[in-house]
Write a protein that holds these residues in place. Structure first.
Motif, PDB file in Angstrom:
ATOM      1  N   GLU A  63     -17.282  25.714  57.395  1.00  0.00           N
ATOM      2  CA  GLU A  63     -18.095  26.542  56.496  1.00  0.00           C
ATOM      3  C   GLU A  63     -17.384  26.816  55.167  1.00  0.00           C
ATOM      4  OE1 GLU A  63     -19.866  31.067  56.242  1.00  0.00           O
ATOM      5  OE2 GLU A  63     -19.395  30.238  58.221  1.00  0.00           O
ATOM      6  N   LEU A  64     -16.112  27.179  55.226  1.00  0.00           N
ATOM      7  CA  LEU A  64     -15.377  27.469  53.995  1.00  0.00           C
ATOM      8  C   LEU A  64     -15.123  26.193  53.195  1.00  0.00           C
ATOM      9  CD1 LEU A  64     -14.127  29.538  52.167  1.00  0.00           C
ATOM     10  CD2 LEU A  64     -12.065  29.507  53.605  1.00  0.00           C
ATOM     11  N   GLU A  65     -14.831  25.107  53.877  1.00  0.00           N
ATOM     12  CA  GLU A  65     -14.654  23.829  53.176  1.00  0.00           C
ATOM     13  C   GLU A  65     -15.932  23.444  52.438  1.00  0.00           C
ATOM     14  OE1 GLU A  65     -11.419  21.397  55.899  1.00  0.00           O
ATOM     15  OE2 GLU A  65     -13.514  21.449  56.559  1.00  0.00           O
ATOM     16  N   ALA A  66     -17.071  23.633  53.081  1.00  0.00           N
ATOM     17  CA  ALA A  66     -18.352  23.310  52.440  1.00  0.00           C
ATOM     18  C   ALA A  66     -18.580  24.204  51.221  1.00  0.00           C
ATOM     19  CB  ALA A  66     -19.494  23.455  53.443  1.00  0.00           C
ATOM     20  N   SER A  67     -18.199  25.466  51.312  1.00  0.00           N
ATOM     21  CA  SER A  67     -18.355  26.377  50.170  1.00  0.00           C
ATOM     22  C   SER A  67     -17.470  25.942  49.005  1.00  0.00           C
ATOM     23  CB  SER A  67     -18.000  27.811  50.575  1.00  0.00           C
ATOM     24  OG  SER A  67     -18.918  28.296  51.512  1.00  0.00           O
ATOM     25  N   VAL A  68     -16.255  25.530  49.309  1.00  0.00           N
ATOM     26  CA  VAL A  68     -15.342  25.047  48.267  1.00  0.00           C
ATOM     27  C   VAL A  68     -15.907  23.777  47.632  1.00  0.00           C
ATOM     28  CG1 VAL A  68     -13.057  24.036  47.842  1.00  0.00           C
ATOM     29  CG2 VAL A  68     -13.277  26.139  49.204  1.00  0.00           C
ATOM     30  N   MET A  69     -16.432  22.875  48.447  1.00  0.00           N
ATOM     31  CA  MET A  69     -17.015  21.652  47.904  1.00  0.00           C
ATOM     32  C   MET A  69     -18.211  21.976  47.019  1.00  0.00           C
ATOM     33  SD  MET A  69     -15.119  19.133  48.665  1.00  0.00           S
ATOM     34  CE  MET A  69     -16.203  17.902  47.954  1.00  0.00           C
ATOM     35  N   ASP A  70     -19.015  22.965  47.411  1.00  0.00           N
ATOM     36  CA  ASP A  70     -20.150  23.364  46.567  1.00  0.00           C
ATOM     37  C   ASP A  70     -19.676  23.783  45.178  1.00  0.00           C
ATOM     38  OD1 ASP A  70     -22.099  22.871  48.471  1.00  0.00           O
ATOM     39  OD2 ASP A  70     -22.134  24.940  49.210  1.00  0.00           O
ATOM     40  N   VAL A  71     -18.588  24.538  45.118  1.00  0.00           N
ATOM     41  CA  VAL A  71     -18.032  24.971  43.832  1.00  0.00           C
ATOM     42  C   VAL A  71     -17.591  23.759  43.023  1.00  0.00           C
ATOM     43  CG1 VAL A  71     -16.121  26.216  42.724  1.00  0.00           C
ATOM     44  CG2 VAL A  71     -17.354  27.271  44.640  1.00  0.00           C
ATOM     45  N   LEU A  72     -16.897  22.827  43.657  1.00  0.00           N
ATOM     46  CA  LEU A  72     -16.415  21.644  42.942  1.00  0.00           C
ATOM     47  C   LEU A  72     -17.567  20.756  42.485  1.00  0.00           C
ATOM     48  CD1 LEU A  72     -13.287  20.716  45.093  1.00  0.00           C
ATOM     49  CD2 LEU A  72     -13.339  21.853  42.859  1.00  0.00           C
ATOM     50  N   TRP A  73     -18.601  20.623  43.314  1.00  0.00           N
ATOM     51  CA  TRP A  73     -19.754  19.799  42.922  1.00  0.00           C
ATOM     52  C   TRP A  73     -20.511  20.404  41.756  1.00  0.00           C
ATOM     53  CZ3 TRP A  73     -20.807  19.115  48.741  1.00  0.00           C
ATOM     54  CH2 TRP A  73     -20.249  17.924  49.192  1.00  0.00           C
ATOM     55  N   GLU A  74     -20.500  21.708  41.630  1.00  0.00           N
ATOM     56  CA  GLU A  74     -21.197  22.369  40.532  1.00  0.00           C
ATOM     57  C   GLU A  74     -20.382  22.367  39.233  1.00  0.00           C
ATOM     58  OE1 GLU A  74     -24.345  23.565  40.504  1.00  0.00           O
ATOM     59  OE2 GLU A  74     -24.531  22.732  42.527  1.00  0.00           O
ATOM     60  N   ALA A  75     -19.105  22.129  39.333  1.00  0.00           N
ATOM     61  CA  ALA A  75     -18.215  22.208  38.176  1.00  0.00           C
ATOM     62  C   ALA A  75     -18.356  20.981  37.274  1.00  0.00           C
ATOM     63  CB  ALA A  75     -16.768  22.344  38.636  1.00  0.00           C
ATOM     64  N   ALA A  76     -18.236  21.210  35.992  1.00  0.00           N
ATOM     65  CA  ALA A  76     -18.316  20.116  35.016  1.00  0.00           C
ATOM     66  C   ALA A  76     -16.973  19.413  34.850  1.00  0.00           C
ATOM     67  CB  ALA A  76     -18.786  20.657  33.670  1.00  0.00           C
ATOM     68  N   GLU A  77     -15.906  20.053  35.318  1.00  0.00           N
ATOM     69  CA  GLU A  77     -14.561  19.494  35.165  1.00  0.00           C
ATOM     70  C   GLU A  77     -13.719  19.880  36.379  1.00  0.00           C
ATOM     71  OE1 GLU A  77     -13.405  21.334  31.522  1.00  0.00           O
ATOM     72  OE2 GLU A  77     -12.862  23.211  32.483  1.00  0.00           O
ATOM     73  N   PRO A  78     -12.576  19.221  36.565  1.00  0.00           N
ATOM     74  CA  PRO A  78     -11.693  19.607  37.671  1.00  0.00           C
ATOM     75  C   PRO A  78     -11.264  21.071  37.537  1.00  0.00           C
ATOM     76  CG  PRO A  78     -11.015  17.499  36.754  1.00  0.00           C
ATOM     77  CD  PRO A  78     -12.050  18.066  35.824  1.00  0.00           C
ATOM     78  N   LEU A  79     -11.108  21.739  38.692  1.00  0.00           N
ATOM     79  CA  LEU A  79     -10.796  23.164  38.700  1.00  0.00           C
ATOM     80  C   LEU A  79      -9.452  23.457  39.355  1.00  0.00           C
ATOM     81  CD1 LEU A  79     -14.233  24.593  39.915  1.00  0.00           C
ATOM     82  CD2 LEU A  79     -13.419  24.341  37.561  1.00  0.00           C
ATOM     83  N   ARG A  80      -8.814  24.518  38.881  1.00  0.00           N
ATOM     84  CA  ARG A  80      -7.600  25.029  39.517  1.00  0.00           C
ATOM     85  C   ARG A  80      -8.007  25.901  40.705  1.00  0.00           C
ATOM     86  NH1 ARG A  80      -6.198  25.954  33.949  1.00  0.00           N
ATOM     87  NH2 ARG A  80      -4.539  24.537  33.333  1.00  0.00           N
ATOM     88  N   VAL A  81      -7.051  26.170  41.573  1.00  0.00           N
ATOM     89  CA  VAL A  81      -7.306  27.018  42.732  1.00  0.00           C
ATOM     90  C   VAL A  81      -7.898  28.357  42.285  1.00  0.00           C
ATOM     91  CG1 VAL A  81      -6.256  28.247  44.682  1.00  0.00           C
ATOM     92  CG2 VAL A  81      -5.481  25.928  44.100  1.00  0.00           C
ATOM     93  N   ARG A  82      -7.323  28.969  41.260  1.00  0.00           N
ATOM     94  CA  ARG A  82      -7.781  30.274  40.787  1.00  0.00           C
ATOM     95  C   ARG A  82      -9.256  30.234  40.376  1.00  0.00           C
ATOM     96  NH1 ARG A  82      -6.749  35.035  41.889  1.00  0.00           N
ATOM     97  NH2 ARG A  82      -4.535  34.590  41.690  1.00  0.00           N
TER      98      ARG A  82
END
Length: 120
Positions: free
Chosen positions: A6-25
């Motif tokens: 569940e948490l991995e899927a939530s993290v992937m959702d954030v990355l898929w929505e992002a226009a660029e690579p993201l830092r952990v923060r």
């Protein structure tokens, strides 16, 4: 998504929505709009996703930036492929699936099948 918690899927959702690579923060800040997580928790999840091949990371200064390896659509299609590959009666599964699609989805499938070259 198959193979994701569940948490991995939530993290992937954030990355898929992002226009660029993201830092952990940045991932943490997005996730913490809905829940309260620790920085180290998100860092561990991203590390696990990297190890599993879901994300790539690039070192920038002293922090990694993470991005998804595939799009959400590609990952979803791969999950569907894995489901089909795991059953003996693919025809039955496909027929049951097709009976659940909307008219719009049916039109999309028809167009896609017309464009797909036949394998020899």
């Amino acid at each position: 998504m198959l193979g994701l918690g569940e948490l991995e899927a939530s993290v992937m959702d954030v990355l898929w929505e992002a226009a660029e690579p993201l830092r952990v923060r940045q991932v943490l800040d997005e996730l913490n709009q809905q829940r309260h997580l620790a920085y180290t928790t998100v860092m561990t999840v991203l590390d696990n996703l990297h190890r599993k091949g879901w994300v790539v990371r690039e070192l920038e200064n002293r922090a990694y930036r993470y991005r998804a390896v595939t799009t959400r659509a590609e990952a979803t299609a791969q999950s569907l492929r894995e489901v089909l590959d795991s059953v003996d009666d693919r025809e039955s599964v496909l027929l049951h699936f097709v009976s659940t699609v909307t008219e719009e989805e049916s039109d999309v499938l028809r167009r896609a099948l017309r464009r797909k070259p036949k394998k020899r």
